[in-house]
Design a protein around this motif. Structure first.
Motif, PDB file in Angstrom:
ATOM      1  N   LEU A 169      16.075  16.221   7.994  1.00 19.77           N
ATOM      2  CA  LEU A 169      15.268  15.233   7.277  1.00 19.77           C
ATOM      3  C   LEU A 169      14.999  15.632   5.829  1.00 19.77           C
ATOM      4  CD1 LEU A 169      12.614  14.595  10.082  1.00 19.77           C
ATOM      5  CD2 LEU A 169      14.686  13.283   9.604  1.00 19.77           C
ATOM      6  N   SER A 170      15.393  16.846   5.443  1.00 17.45           N
ATOM      7  CA  SER A 170      15.044  17.367   4.128  1.00 17.45           C
ATOM      8  C   SER A 170      16.272  17.923   3.425  1.00 17.45           C
ATOM      9  CB  SER A 170      13.993  18.479   4.283  1.00 17.45           C
ATOM     10  OG  SER A 170      13.804  19.170   3.072  1.00 17.45           O
ATOM     11  N   LEU A 208      27.503  24.684  14.257  1.00 20.51           N
ATOM     12  CA  LEU A 208      27.946  24.853  12.867  1.00 20.51           C
ATOM     13  C   LEU A 208      26.912  24.335  11.870  1.00 20.51           C
ATOM     14  CD1 LEU A 208      30.155  25.850  10.992  1.00 20.51           C
ATOM     15  CD2 LEU A 208      31.326  23.656  11.262  1.00 20.51           C
ATOM     16  N   ASP A 209      26.079  23.371  12.308  1.00 21.99           N
ATOM     17  CA  ASP A 209      25.020  22.860  11.428  1.00 21.99           C
ATOM     18  C   ASP A 209      24.190  23.995  10.839  1.00 21.99           C
ATOM     19  OD1 ASP A 209      25.951  20.855  13.067  1.00 21.99           O
ATOM     20  OD2 ASP A 209      24.024  19.881  13.325  1.00 21.99           O
ATOM     21  N   THR A 210      23.938  25.012  11.667  1.00 22.05           N
ATOM     22  CA  THR A 210      23.004  26.073  11.296  1.00 22.05           C
ATOM     23  C   THR A 210      23.430  26.794  10.020  1.00 22.05           C
ATOM     24  OG1 THR A 210      22.742  26.367  13.681  1.00 22.05           O
ATOM     25  CG2 THR A 210      21.668  27.965  12.276  1.00 22.05           C
ATOM     26  N   ALA A 211      24.730  26.897   9.764  1.00 23.17           N
ATOM     27  CA  ALA A 211      25.212  27.596   8.577  1.00 23.17           C
ATOM     28  C   ALA A 211      24.928  26.830   7.292  1.00 23.17           C
ATOM     29  CB  ALA A 211      26.715  27.851   8.706  1.00 23.17           C
ATOM     30  N   GLY A 216      20.530  23.472   2.072  1.00 23.78           N
ATOM     31  CA  GLY A 216      19.928  22.150   1.998  1.00 23.78           C
ATOM     32  C   GLY A 216      20.858  21.043   2.424  1.00 23.78           C
ATOM     33  N   LEU A 217      21.809  21.369   3.314  1.00 21.66           N
ATOM     34  CA  LEU A 217      22.830  20.412   3.736  1.00 21.66           C
ATOM     35  C   LEU A 217      22.910  20.382   5.266  1.00 21.66           C
ATOM     36  CD1 LEU A 217      25.593  21.584   1.231  1.00 21.66           C
ATOM     37  CD2 LEU A 217      24.288  19.450   1.052  1.00 21.66           C
ATOM     38  N   SER A 218      23.680  19.445   5.784  1.00 18.09           N
ATOM     39  CA  SER A 218      23.968  19.407   7.216  1.00 18.09           C
ATOM     40  C   SER A 218      25.375  18.855   7.395  1.00 18.09           C
ATOM     41  CB  SER A 218      22.959  18.524   7.966  1.00 18.09           C
ATOM     42  OG  SER A 218      23.282  17.151   7.839  1.00 18.09           O
ATOM     43  N   VAL A 219      25.903  18.936   8.612  1.00 19.64           N
ATOM     44  CA  VAL A 219      27.255  18.438   8.860  1.00 19.64           C
ATOM     45  C   VAL A 219      27.334  16.923   8.708  1.00 19.64           C
ATOM     46  CG1 VAL A 219      27.944  20.342  10.357  1.00 19.64           C
ATOM     47  CG2 VAL A 219      26.819  18.340  11.345  1.00 19.64           C
TER      48      VAL A 219
END
Length: 289
Positions: A169-170, A208-211, A216-219
């Motif tokens: 969300l951020s 993989l999202d966690t990396a 400040g990003l996501s998949v």
């Protein structure tokens, strides 16, 4: 097939073409490439079919070479590397369009007693203390991007209950870790091999999202190109995937266009079921900085 659990079981039920040769299909869900967890699970399912029933998988190591095409079947060729007194080793190559798209090595062991220890499960809220899918949709997801909303609202065989949603969300750079409760929506039963295969399937979700959280990003961000490169998993104790499991994850490093992530899967009683490690491609798309 409308029921997501039935659909999952169907894609894991491989067709035998010849000795040590199997074929798997992908669900018709409109994706441009095959979900990596599906290929891991299907390859492991192919390997299991060539191993004595009393030997369970204790580890797997896999490499993704090309994106899978969901429009055509995947052929899995099993190589019987070794059959020892205690351990069995198999290698599986997944093929499409005449080329390898994925390879997996798996080791199986007959059950035996030995030393026992494990790290304790983090002390965090239990699943019944967290918003369910409907509550997420009515509250947190209202402020999420369309891509995040589509992902969490999609009907699937695996149910998620994240401990926190700030990462999705951020745009803030946040600590690269997360905790997610996961389970299969249907009753799978006690078949150890089926539980192992579904555990491998879901282990590729959210990892993989966690990396990307530290950046400040996501998949789900269209500015990011992300894909699994390799995947390793160690099965410590029996799983029951129809029951809640905590998937705790962190990312110790990203460099060279790659991110390393690690995960631990715990049962609701705190038992450490499995450990996971994955390196993935994470880099800006062309023209993005």
């Amino acid at each position: 097939m409308s029921d997501p659990v039935e659909q999952l079981l169907a894609i894991l039920d491989l067709e035998k073409l010849e000795e040590d040769l199997y074929r798997g299909v992908s669900p018709d869900n409109g994706w441009q490439r095959v979900f990596g967890g599906q290929v891991i699970a299907q390859a492991l399912s192919a390997a299991i079919r060539t191993v004595p029933e009393e030997r369970g998988c204790h580890s797997l190591h896999a490499y993704f070479m090309r994106p899978g095409d969901p429009a055509i079947p995947i052929v899995y060729a099993v190589d019987r590397i070794r059959d020892g007194r205690s351990f069995t080793t198999r290698r599986v190559v997944a093929m499409q369009h005449g080329a390898a798209i994925f390879s997996l090595s798996a080791s199986f062991q007959r059950h035996e007693a030995g030393f026992e220890h494990q790290l304790a499960m983090p002390d965090i809220p239990k699943p019944d203390e967290l918003p369910d899918a409907k509550a997420l949709e009515e509250t947190l997801l209202q402020n999420a991007s369309p891509a995040v909303r589509r992902y969490f609202q999609r009907q699937r065989a695996i149910e998620f209950r994240p401990i926190f949603m700030e990462h999705y969300l951020s745009d803030d750079r946040l600590e690269p870790y997360q905790h997610v409760w996961v389970r299969c929506r249907g009753e799978i039963g006690d078949d150890p091999m089926l539980n192992t295969v579904i555990l491998a399937y879901l282990s590729d979700m959210t990892l993989l999202d966690t990396a990307l959280f530290a950046h400040g990003l996501s998949v789900f961000d269209e500015r990011v190109q992300a894909a699994s490169l390799d995947h390793a998993m160690w099965f410590h104790r029996p799983a029951r995937v129809s029951e809640w499991m905590l998937y705790t994850q962190d990312s110790p490093s990203s460099s060279g266009g790659r991110g390393l992530t690690r995960g631990s899967l715990y049962g609701l009683d705190g038992t450490l079921i499995a450990s996971v490690a994955q390196e993935g491609l994470i880099r800006p798309r062309r023209g993005e900085t």
